[in-house]
Design a protein around this motif. Structure first.
Motif, PDB file in Angstrom:
ATOM      1  N   GLN A   1      -1.560  54.433  59.250  1.00 44.87           N
ATOM      2  CA  GLN A   1      -0.230  54.411  58.639  1.00 44.87           C
ATOM      3  C   GLN A   1       0.236  52.992  58.392  1.00 44.87           C
ATOM      4  N   LYS A   2       1.538  52.833  58.154  1.00 47.37           N
ATOM      5  CA  LYS A   2       2.037  51.532  57.700  1.00 47.37           C
ATOM      6  C   LYS A   2       1.775  50.403  58.691  1.00 47.37           C
ATOM      7  N   ALA A   3       2.023  50.667  59.970  1.00 51.99           N
ATOM      8  CA  ALA A   3       1.845  49.604  60.968  1.00 51.99           C
ATOM      9  C   ALA A   3       0.404  49.119  60.986  1.00 51.99           C
ATOM     10  N   LYS A   4      -0.519  50.058  60.948  1.00 55.90           N
ATOM     11  CA  LYS A   4      -1.943  49.710  60.972  1.00 55.90           C
ATOM     12  C   LYS A   4      -2.341  48.934  59.727  1.00 55.90           C
ATOM     13  N   ALA A   5      -1.878  49.398  58.588  1.00 55.36           N
ATOM     14  CA  ALA A   5      -2.215  48.734  57.329  1.00 55.36           C
ATOM     15  C   ALA A   5      -1.650  47.308  57.295  1.00 55.36           C
ATOM     16  N   LEU A   6      -0.438  47.150  57.823  1.00 60.09           N
ATOM     17  CA  LEU A   6       0.155  45.809  57.863  1.00 60.09           C
ATOM     18  C   LEU A   6      -0.618  44.899  58.806  1.00 60.09           C
ATOM     19  N   GLN A   7      -1.021  45.464  59.942  1.00 62.87           N
ATOM     20  CA  GLN A   7      -1.826  44.683  60.898  1.00 62.87           C
ATOM     21  C   GLN A   7      -3.134  44.226  60.275  1.00 62.87           C
ATOM     22  N   ALA A   8      -3.757  45.135  59.538  1.00 64.00           N
ATOM     23  CA  ALA A   8      -5.020  44.778  58.886  1.00 64.00           C
ATOM     24  C   ALA A   8      -4.804  43.663  57.872  1.00 64.00           C
ATOM     25  N   LEU A   9      -3.735  43.774  57.107  1.00 61.81           N
ATOM     26  CA  LEU A   9      -3.432  42.725  56.128  1.00 61.81           C
ATOM     27  C   LEU A   9      -3.132  41.403  56.829  1.00 61.81           C
ATOM     28  N   GLN A  10      -2.392  41.489  57.930  1.00 60.41           N
ATOM     29  CA  GLN A  10      -2.056  40.273  58.666  1.00 60.41           C
ATOM     30  C   GLN A  10      -3.322  39.585  59.195  1.00 60.41           C
TER      31      GLN A  10
END
Ligand code: URA
Ligand code: URA
Length: 189
Positions: A1-10
């Motif tokens: 979900q969003k948190a995971k996707a943001l972490q991956a991008l980070q």
């Protein structure tokens, strides 16, 4: 979900060497807040304190943004997401350059795509012109709804500008009220 996707991008950005700011930064300032934010603030670039701490809007301008959030909107930083056009500090806080912006903007575009907020608020001329791909002046941009890939986008003054020009706070308050109406937020008691 969003948190995971943001972490991956980070983590993808964490050793970015795309432009020369990689050589002068202390920390990358990815942006912070809730991945489920309905409202995202986009500023220009990290300053001294942001570069030191790796967090967006933690200096004097950030304190005013906190004020706008809490006193104006009845929100905290944890209710929104805060980030910048550039993830690294330009030396001496100079304006973002013509090489740096196209290097960095794709990260922000993906970040916004992941969060997919209902409203984006651009803070100041640089953020507004970069995100909306326009050369229009702030006097024409601010207080108006714009479209960023289908997301309602408001332009208002940068908090650092408001610190230098306090009478302009009235206009930002009017802009913020448009955002609150759009999000169905009530003015705090
Ligand atoms: N000014 C900005 O535009 N962004 C920050 O994070 C801090 C100050
Ligand atoms: N000029 C800027 O760059 N930002 C503002 O917020 C207002 C004027």
């Amino acid at each position: 979900q969003k948190a995971k996707a943001l972490q991956a991008l980070q983590s993808e950005t964490s050793d970015c060497q795309k432009c020369s700011l990689a050589q002068t930064r202390t920390n990358i300032v990815f942006g912070q807040g809730t991945p489920d934010a309905r409202l995202v603030f986009v500023g220009e670039a990290p300053g001294y304190h942001e570069d030191q701490q790796g967090l967006a809007f933690v200096g004097r301008a950030g304190k005013l943004l906190d004020d706008i959030l809490s006193n104006g909107m009845g929100l905290t930083r944890d209710d929104v997401y805060i980030c910048n056009i550039l993830k690294c500090r330009p030396p001496k806080n100079r304006d973002p350059g013509p090489v740096e912006i196209p290097c960095c903007l794709p990260y922000l575009e993906r970040q916004l795509q992941i969060i997919s907020p209902e409203v984006i608020c651009c803070l100041g001329r640089i953020a507004s012109q970069c995100l909306l791909q326009t050369n229009d002046a702030m006097r024409d941009l601010r207080g108006q709804w714009h479209d960023y890939h289908g997301t309602r986008t408001m332009v208002t003054y940068h908090p650092a500008y408001l610190l230098r020009n306090p009478p302009e706070k009235k206009k930002t308050w009017a802009d913020i009220q448009k955002i609150m109406a759009e999000l169905g937020l009530k003015r705090p008691a």
